[in-house]
Motif scaffolding. Sequence first.
Motif, PDB file in Angstrom:
ATOM      1  N   LEU A  47       0.946  -1.214   0.091  1.00  8.20           N
ATOM      2  CA  LEU A  47       0.048  -0.332   0.095  1.00  8.20           C
ATOM      3  C   LEU A  47       0.933   1.107   0.186  1.00  8.20           C
ATOM      4  O   LEU A  47       1.923   1.037   0.456  1.00  8.20           O
ATOM      5  N   GLU A  48       0.415   2.309  -0.639  1.00  5.79           N
ATOM      6  CA  GLU A  48       1.000   3.633  -0.164  1.00  5.79           C
ATOM      7  C   GLU A  48       0.901   4.217   0.995  1.00  5.79           C
ATOM      8  O   GLU A  48       2.046   4.963   1.540  1.00  5.79           O
ATOM      9  N   ASP A  49      -0.208   3.884   1.622  1.00  8.36           N
ATOM     10  CA  ASP A  49      -0.261   4.422   2.941  1.00  8.36           C
ATOM     11  C   ASP A  49      -0.956   3.399   3.880  1.00  8.36           C
ATOM     12  O   ASP A  49      -2.172   2.853   3.624  1.00  8.36           O
ATOM     13  N   LEU A  50      -0.225   2.984   5.191  1.00 13.18           N
ATOM     14  CA  LEU A  50      -0.721   1.874   5.735  1.00 13.18           C
ATOM     15  C   LEU A  50      -1.866   2.206   6.803  1.00 13.18           C
ATOM     16  O   LEU A  50      -2.620   1.409   7.479  1.00 13.18           O
ATOM     17  N   THR A  51      -2.139   3.422   7.156  1.00 13.66           N
ATOM     18  CA  THR A  51      -2.969   3.750   8.293  1.00 13.66           C
ATOM     19  C   THR A  51      -4.349   3.379   8.240  1.00 13.66           C
ATOM     20  O   THR A  51      -4.408   2.774   9.340  1.00 13.66           O
ATOM     21  N   ALA A  52      -5.224   3.542   7.295  1.00 12.08           N
ATOM     22  CA  ALA A  52      -6.483   2.766   7.600  1.00 12.08           C
ATOM     23  C   ALA A  52      -6.570   1.283   7.434  1.00 12.08           C
ATOM     24  O   ALA A  52      -7.346   0.706   8.186  1.00 12.08           O
ATOM     25  N   GLU A  53      -5.774   0.703   6.716  1.00 12.07           N
ATOM     26  CA  GLU A  53      -5.974  -0.868   6.354  1.00 12.07           C
ATOM     27  C   GLU A  53      -5.180  -1.272   7.820  1.00 12.07           C
ATOM     28  O   GLU A  53      -5.689  -2.561   8.355  1.00 12.07           O
TER      29      GLU A  53
END
Lengths: 166, 290
Positions: free
Chosen positions: A101-107
């Motif tokens: 992923l580009e950005d892990l925050t939500a997942e």
Amino acid sequence: MTKQCQQYSGTLTRMPFAHKPSICEAQMLPLTTDSDFAVFADFTSSPYPVLLNVREHYQILSDLVEKAQLCWPGITTVIRISMPGGMRIPNNLLADNVLLLEDLTAEEQKLVAFTNPLLVIEDRFSHIEIDNNDNSISLRLYSNEVLPTDALRPLITYLHQRGVAK
Amino acid sequence: MDQTVSGLVVKGIAFTPLPQPLFDQLLPIDQVMSLLAQSLGSQVNQLIKQTGIPVTEFERHFLCSTMIELPFTTQSVKWQDIATQLKEYGDHQPDTFVNAYECASWGYSLRHYLKQAELEQRQAKYMIVSIMDANVYNFEFWRYNEHWEHSGFGITTVILEVEAPLTDEMTIGCAVTHNGVAEFATVVRRTMMKKPGAVVALPFFPVNVQMMFEKLLRGQPSLPDLHANHGHCFGADPWLSLLTHGLNNKIEQPQRFMACSVALNGYYAIADLMMTPDTVLIMNKEWQRD
């Protein structure tokens, strides 16, 4: 149930594969028009050194996933990969228990609630000056069960061998 | 064992073409990304509304792309800022961005979603995925290159329903040779053998690649290649193909298709699915900045 979490943060301090020649491959898209060059020249660049290329970066991620599989077979793993790197991603990073992923925050937030165990690999290794990365890397291991002390040790030892220091 | 229908049903497809160039002159990138987020947010709500599915049914929503990466790679734009803007359109909007698998990103994202549902021992019901490719810096390479000639850009949203427990509806993988596109064609043909009645929706490529597909698919039924109309639209191609087919041919009974995407690096995604008379099909006008 309380989720257990162990984490590690470090920084890449030298070229990771010592005594091995390394191709300088920026793997940027070809620039042709004046506008292409102007856009490119406008990107900011970080003061951090570029210590690896995409190939070596993928190698490190692939080795980390391989070690994680040995420690926790089938572990769900999310990895921050920002750009299509211009070369094929190693096979074990394409497995169905791994998501890039580009950005892990939500997942990460969603997976922490249900997935057991879970490994998060988040690095900002710099490939090219304009990525503004600071060469940091973090690992987070989540588990419903009590984790043995130093559960991440095999991965940390590997990172140390590759020049990552606290 | 052969099955005559797929358990995966297309509930809706929406596509909004993006003009080339996107603007008369380049705008600051954060502004460009915000405008695109607004267009995406509206499209998602438009499609969900027409399908009549409650927004609470969507547990995950990935935004996929092939070629939007430099704004994030250079950290000129933070994904969290875009996700926050999208949230204004509802909690069911994309909160995660995937481009590592290029044109096959939609398939890898859906595979992850299905796998997590399986691990949590629950049945996934509805899945939503959006795809956005926009030449935000107006790079010449993305306009035209020797790999696929002209590109096309747009915003796509797809809603799928898992109507029956899935068996092998999703085929996700990666080529092992360096001729990824040819290898992909053979995987498509092999997969079709197990899917009686399926019509294949392939990615759009120039004539030389189309000829290779024809050869390797050996006459398997396929939807027309729309490269001449749209250019190569990255991961959106098979969905644009299904959308166009559905709009041009009234679907009076469930029809089986295989939506196929392949990335330059060899990652591929094939979804075996049904279009029905109820499938919502939205072809929006070309997007224009208000």
